[in-house]
Scaffold this active site. Structure first.
Site, PDB file in Angstrom:
ATOM      1  N   ALA A  11       0.838  -1.200   0.000  1.00 42.20           N
ATOM      2  CA  ALA A  11       0.000   0.000   0.000  1.00 42.20           C
ATOM      3  C   ALA A  11       0.872   1.248   0.000  1.00 42.20           C
ATOM      4  O   ALA A  11       0.559   2.251   0.622  1.00 42.20           O
ATOM      5  CB  ALA A  11      -0.911  -0.005   1.214  1.00 42.20           C
ATOM      6  N   ARG A  17      -3.283   8.920  -9.633  1.00 40.42           N
ATOM      7  CA  ARG A  17      -4.460   9.013 -10.501  1.00 40.42           C
ATOM      8  C   ARG A  17      -5.775   9.179  -9.742  1.00 40.42           C
ATOM      9  O   ARG A  17      -6.793   9.502 -10.326  1.00 40.42           O
ATOM     10  CB  ARG A  17      -4.525   7.781 -11.419  1.00 40.42           C
ATOM     11  CG  ARG A  17      -3.541   7.867 -12.573  1.00 40.42           C
ATOM     12  CD  ARG A  17      -3.460   6.565 -13.328  1.00 40.42           C
ATOM     13  NE  ARG A  17      -2.751   5.540 -12.554  1.00 40.42           N
ATOM     14  CZ  ARG A  17      -2.735   4.238 -12.869  1.00 40.42           C
ATOM     15  NH1 ARG A  17      -3.397   3.814 -13.926  1.00 40.42           N
ATOM     16  NH2 ARG A  17      -2.052   3.387 -12.135  1.00 40.42           N
ATOM     17  N   GLN A  77       8.272   1.934   2.935  1.00 39.02           N
ATOM     18  CA  GLN A  77       9.120   1.717   1.759  1.00 39.02           C
ATOM     19  C   GLN A  77       9.682   3.077   1.349  1.00 39.02           C
ATOM     20  O   GLN A  77       8.942   3.962   0.934  1.00 39.02           O
ATOM     21  CB  GLN A  77       8.315   1.105   0.604  1.00 39.02           C
ATOM     22  CG  GLN A  77       9.213   0.675  -0.546  1.00 39.02           C
ATOM     23  CD  GLN A  77       8.439   0.309  -1.809  1.00 39.02           C
ATOM     24  OE1 GLN A  77       7.257   0.641  -1.960  1.00 39.02           O
ATOM     25  NE2 GLN A  77       9.110  -0.355  -2.734  1.00 39.02           N
ATOM     26  N   GLY A  82       9.811  -0.940  -7.015  1.00 36.56           N
ATOM     27  CA  GLY A  82       9.096  -2.068  -7.598  1.00 36.56           C
ATOM     28  C   GLY A  82       8.478  -2.978  -6.554  1.00 36.56           C
ATOM     29  O   GLY A  82       8.801  -2.897  -5.369  1.00 36.56           O
ATOM     30  N   LYS A 336     -33.663  10.233  15.717  1.00 37.79           N
ATOM     31  CA  LYS A 336     -32.247  10.226  16.088  1.00 37.79           C
ATOM     32  C   LYS A 336     -32.110   9.889  17.563  1.00 37.79           C
ATOM     33  O   LYS A 336     -32.839  10.452  18.381  1.00 37.79           O
ATOM     34  CB  LYS A 336     -31.641  11.608  15.823  1.00 37.79           C
ATOM     35  CG  LYS A 336     -30.160  11.674  16.121  1.00 37.79           C
ATOM     36  CD  LYS A 336     -29.719  13.006  16.684  1.00 37.79           C
ATOM     37  CE  LYS A 336     -30.005  13.129  18.171  1.00 37.79           C
ATOM     38  NZ  LYS A 336     -29.338  14.249  18.829  1.00 37.79           N
TER      39      LYS A 336
HETATM   40  C1  UD1 Z   1       1.734  -5.428 -11.051  1.00 35.77           C
HETATM   41  C2  UD1 Z   1       2.339  -6.737 -11.498  1.00 35.77           C
HETATM   42  C3  UD1 Z   1       1.580  -7.256 -12.727  1.00 35.77           C
HETATM   43  C4  UD1 Z   1       0.109  -7.400 -12.388  1.00 35.77           C
HETATM   44  C5  UD1 Z   1      -0.444  -6.096 -11.852  1.00 35.77           C
HETATM   45  C6  UD1 Z   1      -1.851  -6.284 -11.353  1.00 35.77           C
HETATM   46  C7  UD1 Z   1       4.715  -6.590 -10.942  1.00 35.77           C
HETATM   47  C8  UD1 Z   1       6.062  -6.351 -11.445  1.00 35.77           C
HETATM   48  N1  UD1 Z   1       3.725  -6.512 -11.828  1.00 35.77           N
HETATM   49  O1  UD1 Z   1       1.937  -4.495 -12.082  1.00 35.77           O
HETATM   50  O2  UD1 Z   1       2.100  -8.492 -13.143  1.00 35.77           O
HETATM   51  O3  UD1 Z   1      -0.617  -7.821 -13.536  1.00 35.77           O
HETATM   52  O4  UD1 Z   1       0.344  -5.609 -10.745  1.00 35.77           O
HETATM   53  O5  UD1 Z   1      -2.391  -5.036 -11.006  1.00 35.77           O
HETATM   54  O6  UD1 Z   1       4.546  -6.889  -9.776  1.00 35.77           O
HETATM   55  N2  UD1 Z   1       3.797  -0.942  -4.932  1.00 35.77           N
HETATM   56  C9  UD1 Z   1       4.492  -0.561  -3.837  1.00 35.77           C
HETATM   57  N3  UD1 Z   1       5.805  -0.225  -3.965  1.00 35.77           N
HETATM   58  C10 UD1 Z   1       6.452  -0.279  -5.155  1.00 35.77           C
HETATM   59  C11 UD1 Z   1       5.735  -0.653  -6.287  1.00 35.77           C
HETATM   60  C12 UD1 Z   1       4.398  -0.993  -6.145  1.00 35.77           C
HETATM   61  O7  UD1 Z   1       3.956  -0.524  -2.732  1.00 35.77           O
HETATM   62  O8  UD1 Z   1       7.646   0.018  -5.191  1.00 35.77           O
HETATM   63  C13 UD1 Z   1       2.383  -1.307  -4.797  1.00 35.77           C
HETATM   64  C14 UD1 Z   1       1.459  -0.341  -5.507  1.00 35.77           C
HETATM   65  O9  UD1 Z   1       1.009   0.664  -4.631  1.00 35.77           O
HETATM   66  C15 UD1 Z   1       0.317  -1.261  -5.930  1.00 35.77           C
HETATM   67  C16 UD1 Z   1       0.977  -2.606  -6.149  1.00 35.77           C
HETATM   68  O10 UD1 Z   1       2.191  -2.564  -5.426  1.00 35.77           O
HETATM   69  O11 UD1 Z   1      -0.663  -1.393  -4.905  1.00 35.77           O
HETATM   70  C17 UD1 Z   1       1.220  -2.892  -7.613  1.00 35.77           C
HETATM   71  O12 UD1 Z   1       2.094  -1.924  -8.135  1.00 35.77           O
HETATM   72  P1  UD1 Z   1       1.950  -1.337  -9.586  1.00 35.77           P
HETATM   73  O13 UD1 Z   1       3.038  -0.403  -9.844  1.00 35.77           O
HETATM   74  O14 UD1 Z   1       0.569  -0.867  -9.802  1.00 35.77           O
HETATM   75  O15 UD1 Z   1       2.208  -2.673 -10.451  1.00 35.77           O
HETATM   76  P2  UD1 Z   1       1.831  -2.894 -11.947  1.00 35.77           P
HETATM   77  O16 UD1 Z   1       2.853  -2.310 -12.802  1.00 35.77           O
HETATM   78  O17 UD1 Z   1       0.434  -2.501 -12.182  1.00 35.77           O
HETATM   79 CA    CA Z   2      -1.323  -1.398 -11.054  1.00 35.91          CA
END
Ligand code: UD1
Ligand code: CA
Length: 453
Positions: A11, A17, A77, A82, A336
């Site tokens: 999270a 967005r 984090q 990633g 109420k």
């Molecule tokens: C990720 C998956 C993808 C999947 C998709 C589903 C990876 C590399 N890819 O892609 O395969 O289909 O989710 O929605 O895992 N987050 C963090 N810290 C970070 C990066 C992300 O907390 O450094 C959290 C984001 O807030 C989010 C989730 O992890 O809740 C997914 O991150 P996001 O960047 O949306 O991943 P996608 O590129 O959409």
């Molecule tokens: Ca996503």
């Protein structure tokens, strides 16, 4: 023996967005934060500890995730490098040693415990990594699940996929289960040599296989794995949640004439044989017992409606409204913080606040409990079997005894003893023929004016 389980919940997103002053996981679905829905799902899957990976709004997110049956710990984090890096932020929790690690996202609130349990069941079969996938007509943007001989061999991110791989419509939800004993070693081996230069959690599949481990994917409904990135998706998730909950309630014996117009909250309780008419909005903290009827266009929040009671049409029950069996609150009434006793009737155009209404009492149309003096709230107590005449103002604090009558149009400022009649209004006078005099005078005035003009 029961297997121990830690859930790592990601999270740490910026929620760009959502265009919001708060983290998106705090936005409500069915009246409570998305993160709390995720917590309920993990709790139902036997998770005893949750490691929240937080960034923005860390304190509020951690607070919203609290629940009595799960120990919640937050991990910050520092840099968004990633999903693989995000899970490692919770390294200290993972290191404590759990049989199963469940990865969930804070912005996927429709997730069910059943799906998580299905993933855990695979881990128990000596699988190292279980990925929760979904089939979709529009896979753009998702990681694709590459399967050979029934085993998951890799997850390919959109940006790194070949044209052929992009045609795959089985996608990664992002949620997965990892064998606890191997989790840290696998996570530490993930690199960032890819199109985005990020540590992809998804690479854990190939890492596990390179070490001889077994990896599989299981399927779950696309709707359950819908993520939330913007307000339009938030509204879509709300719709899905409402549809799911209405169906559960109807299957359990609740009648709804037009379910698509009934809005429920996460904690709404409705008993068998209750009827909910169209266009009813139910906020948090509402219980409606079996056999009660909520007529059209009513709004309830923090209210208790007992068996056989009826509400509305067009009624508003606010927090602390407590209707006993067979009580009636009719059209354009607001209640109420008030008890309405068994069989008591508040049928039309009335405000009852900070009050007790005894069993079998009748509250006439237009009755108002004047509960507020501009600074303090005061109570009105009405006994059993009392009769309050229409358009009465009951100026609190005041009490009306059992069986008492209050004459219509009264302003009651002093207590009324039981079985007494209270008249709090001017006495009526009759002036014979006086209407004719007034009318003639008015006509004469009009004639004079038109002469001048
Ligand atoms: C990720 C998956 C993808 C999947 C998709 C589903 C990876 C590399 N890819 O892609 O395969 O289909 O989710 O929605 O895992 N987050 C963090 N810290 C970070 C990066 C992300 O907390 O450094 C959290 C984001 O807030 C989010 C989730 O992890 O809740 C997914 O991150 P996001 O960047 O949306 O991943 P996608 O590129 O959409
Ligand atoms: Ca996503």
């Amino acid at each position: 023996m029961e297997r121990s389980c830690l859930s790592v919940i990601l999270a740490a997103g910026e929620s760009t967005r959502m265009k919001s002053s708060m983290s998106k996981v705090l936005h409500p679905v069915a009246g409570r934060a998305m993160i709390a829905h995720v917590m309920q799902a993990v709790a139902g899957a036997g998770v005893s500890a949750a490691a929240l990976v937080v960034g923005r709004d860390a304190d509020n997110v951690t607070k919203a995730a609290q629940r009595p049956d799960v120990q919640v710990e937050a991990f910050f984090q520092k840099e968004r490098l990633g999903t693989g890096n995000a899970v490692l932020a919770a390294k200290d929790a993972i290191e404590r040693g759990y049989d199963d690690i469940l990865i969930a996202y804070g912005d996927v609130p429709l997730l069910t415990s059943e799906t998580l349990n299905a993933a855990r069941a695979e881990l128990a079969q000596d699988v190292d990594v279980v990925v929760i996938g979904f089939h979709t007509a529009n896979p753009t943007g998702y990681g694709r699940l590459l399967v050979e001989n029934g085993e998951l061999v890799a997850i390919r991110e959109e940006k790194d996929a070949t044209d052929e791989e992009r045609k795959v419509t089985w996608c990664n939800s992002g949620l997965m289960a990892i064998k606890g004993a191997k989790a840290l070693d696998l996570l530490n081996r993930i690199g960032n040599n890819n199109a985005k230069g990020e540590y992809y959690l998804t690479d854990i599949v190939e890492v596990a296989r390179s070490l001889g481990g077994k990896t599989v994917a299981i399927d779950a409904p696309e709707t359950e794995l819908t993520g939330c990135n913007n307000r339009a998706e938030l509204a879509y998730i709300e719709r899905l949640w409402q549809e799911r909950r209405r169906n559960e309630l109807m299957i359990s014996g609740v009648s709804m004439i037009a379910p698509e117009t009934v809005f429920l909250s996460w904690d709404t309780v409705i008993g068998q044989d209750a009827l909910i008419e169209p266009n009813v909005v139910i906020g948090p903290g509402v219980t409606i017992e079996g056999g009660a009827v909520i007529h059209a266009f009513s709004h309830l929040e923090g209210a208790y409606v007992s068996a056989g009671a009826t509400v509305g049409p067009y009624a508003r029950l606010r927090p602390g409204a407590n209707l006993a069996a067979d009580a009636k609150v009719g059209n354009f009434c607001e209640v109420k913080k008030a008890e309405i006793g068994a069989g008591a009737k508040v049928n039309h155009l009335t405000y009852i606040g900070d009050a007790f209404v005894g069993a079998g009492s009748n509250i006439g149309a237009g009755t108002i409990t004047c509960n507020y003096d501009g600074i303090n709230k005061h109570e009105t107590r009405i006994g059993e079997g009392a009769f309050i005449g229409s358009n009465s103002s009951l100026v609190a604090p005041v009490s009306i005894g059992d069986g008492a009558y209050v004459a219509s149009g009264s302003v009651i400022t002093a207590d009324v003893p039981e079985d007494a009649l209270a008249l709090g209004r001017a006495r009526q006078e009759i002036k014979e023929g006086r209407a004719t005099v007034i009318r003639e005078r008015a006509k004469a005035l009009k004639a004079e004016k038109s002469k001048k003009a």
